[in-house]
Scaffold this motif. Structure first.
Motif, mmCIF file in Angstrom:
data_model
loop_
_atom_site.group_PDB
_atom_site.id
_atom_site.type_symbol
_atom_site.label_atom_id
_atom_site.label_comp_id
_atom_site.label_asym_id
_atom_site.label_seq_id
_atom_site.Cartn_x
_atom_site.Cartn_y
_atom_site.Cartn_z
ATOM 1 N N GLU A 28 -13.754 77.886 -78.810
ATOM 2 C CA GLU A 28 -14.368 77.445 -77.553
ATOM 3 C C GLU A 28 -13.607 78.000 -76.354
ATOM 4 O OE1 GLU A 28 -16.458 73.241 -78.723
ATOM 5 O OE2 GLU A 28 -14.373 73.201 -78.084
ATOM 6 N N THR A 32 -15.280 80.977 -74.117
ATOM 7 C CA THR A 32 -15.583 80.567 -72.744
ATOM 8 C C THR A 32 -14.935 81.539 -71.760
ATOM 9 O OG1 THR A 32 -15.895 78.241 -73.304
ATOM 10 C CG2 THR A 32 -15.260 78.737 -71.023
ATOM 11 N N ASN A 35 -16.639 84.784 -71.549
ATOM 12 C CA ASN A 35 -17.920 84.721 -70.830
ATOM 13 C C ASN A 35 -17.754 84.845 -69.315
ATOM 14 O OD1 ASN A 35 -19.420 84.374 -73.152
ATOM 15 N ND2 ASN A 35 -19.562 82.153 -72.958
ATOM 16 N N CYS A 131 -22.757 75.258 -64.315
ATOM 17 C CA CYS A 131 -21.822 75.510 -65.409
ATOM 18 C C CYS A 131 -22.416 74.858 -66.637
ATOM 19 C CB CYS A 131 -20.463 74.894 -65.109
ATOM 20 S SG CYS A 131 -19.683 75.597 -63.677
ATOM 21 N N CYS A 133 -23.385 75.417 -71.184
ATOM 22 C CA CYS A 133 -22.981 76.047 -72.444
ATOM 23 C C CYS A 133 -24.177 76.433 -73.302
ATOM 24 C CB CYS A 133 -22.058 75.110 -73.221
ATOM 25 S SG CYS A 133 -20.515 74.770 -72.351
ATOM 26 N N HIS A 148 -21.092 80.419 -67.744
ATOM 27 C CA HIS A 148 -21.360 79.961 -69.103
ATOM 28 C C HIS A 148 -20.073 79.669 -69.869
ATOM 29 C CE1 HIS A 148 -25.157 82.279 -68.370
ATOM 30 N NE2 HIS A 148 -25.607 81.101 -68.732
ATOM 31 N N GLY A 149 -20.120 78.575 -70.577
ATOM 32 C CA GLY A 149 -19.058 78.244 -71.514
ATOM 33 C C GLY A 149 -19.605 78.340 -72.920
ATOM 34 N N TYR A 150 -18.750 78.117 -73.877
ATOM 35 C CA TYR A 150 -19.159 78.112 -75.278
ATOM 36 C C TYR A 150 -18.696 76.799 -75.893
ATOM 37 C CZ TYR A 150 -19.278 79.049 -80.243
ATOM 38 O OH TYR A 150 -19.522 78.955 -81.590
ATOM 39 N N SER A 151 -19.650 76.000 -76.361
ATOM 40 C CA SER A 151 -19.330 74.684 -76.900
ATOM 41 C C SER A 151 -19.892 74.543 -78.307
ATOM 42 C CB SER A 151 -19.929 73.596 -76.004
ATOM 43 O OG SER A 151 -19.629 72.321 -76.501
ATOM 44 N N PRO A 167 -15.028 73.433 -72.928
ATOM 45 C CA PRO A 167 -15.415 74.589 -72.099
ATOM 46 C C PRO A 167 -15.633 74.234 -70.626
ATOM 47 C CG PRO A 167 -16.674 74.553 -74.121
ATOM 48 C CD PRO A 167 -15.909 73.258 -74.066
ATOM 49 N N ILE A 171 -13.679 75.700 -67.323
ATOM 50 C CA ILE A 171 -14.384 76.271 -66.166
ATOM 51 C C ILE A 171 -13.967 75.602 -64.881
ATOM 52 C CG2 ILE A 171 -16.634 76.550 -65.066
ATOM 53 C CD1 ILE A 171 -17.780 76.899 -67.957
#
Length: 172
Positions: A28, A32, A35, A131, A133, A148-151, A167, A171
């Motif tokens: 994650e 993140t 990204n 913001c 994911c 964008h995050g990654y969750s 994430p 951010i």
């Protein structure tokens, strides 16, 4: 009793399970950060620096991340306000101005009230920073900037999917 059972399960967790948790958190974090688009981050900073008010919109567990973000912004001297109540979100057009920034935090981008608030804010002329994911979503279509995050899914309990907020913390 529920806490006691969870504590018992935690005691029984194998090193393998703990390594799985650490690996998930590592994925994650790295995905993140991968990204991030530096131009989006710098533009978001400019919007925040120039805004008389920063409204942070979030629902559910994500509101806890919003509270921490609000605290950091306030410590830096910014006028940051959290909007986590649905009724306030429905009246976004009455509380924000075109000079403000609306910062929306959402894991799955599936809360209709957040999308409606983003649409109203955009129509008013406020800067909208999303913001999230999950992409693509309707919420993003109203954003001036999307980060964008990654969750990953943490658990599914009682029919609820619970995703990591790590994430969004990264951010913010």
């Amino acid at each position: 009793k529920v806490s006691q059972r969870k504590l018992e399960k935690a005691k029984d967790a194998s090193p393998y399970q703990i390594n799985e948790i650490l690996a998930k958190t590592y994925r994650e974090c790295t995905q993140t950060i991968d990204n991030f688009h530096i131009t989006s981050i710098l533009q978001a900073i400019e919007y925040i620096k120039n805004a008389p008010k920063i409204y942070i919109y979030a629902r559910g567990f994500t509101a806890l991340v919003a509270e921490e973000f609000q605290m950091y912004l306030q410590l830096l001297g910014y006028n940051a306000i959290i909007v986590k109540d649905v009724m306030w979100m429905k009246h976004t057009d009455k509380i924000i101005t075109h000079k403000d920034v609306v910062f929306i935090l959402s894991i799955r981008s599936s809360t209709p009230e957040l999308t409606d608030a983003a649409r109203m804010a955009k129509a008013i002329g406020a800067k909208v920073i999303v913001c999230c994911c999950k992409t693509p979503t309707e919420l993003e279509s109203y954003a001036d900037i999307t980060i964008h995050g990654y969750s990953e899914l943490i658990m599914n309990t009682k029919g609820q999917n619970v995703y990591s907020r790590v994430p969004l913390s990264i951010i913010t």
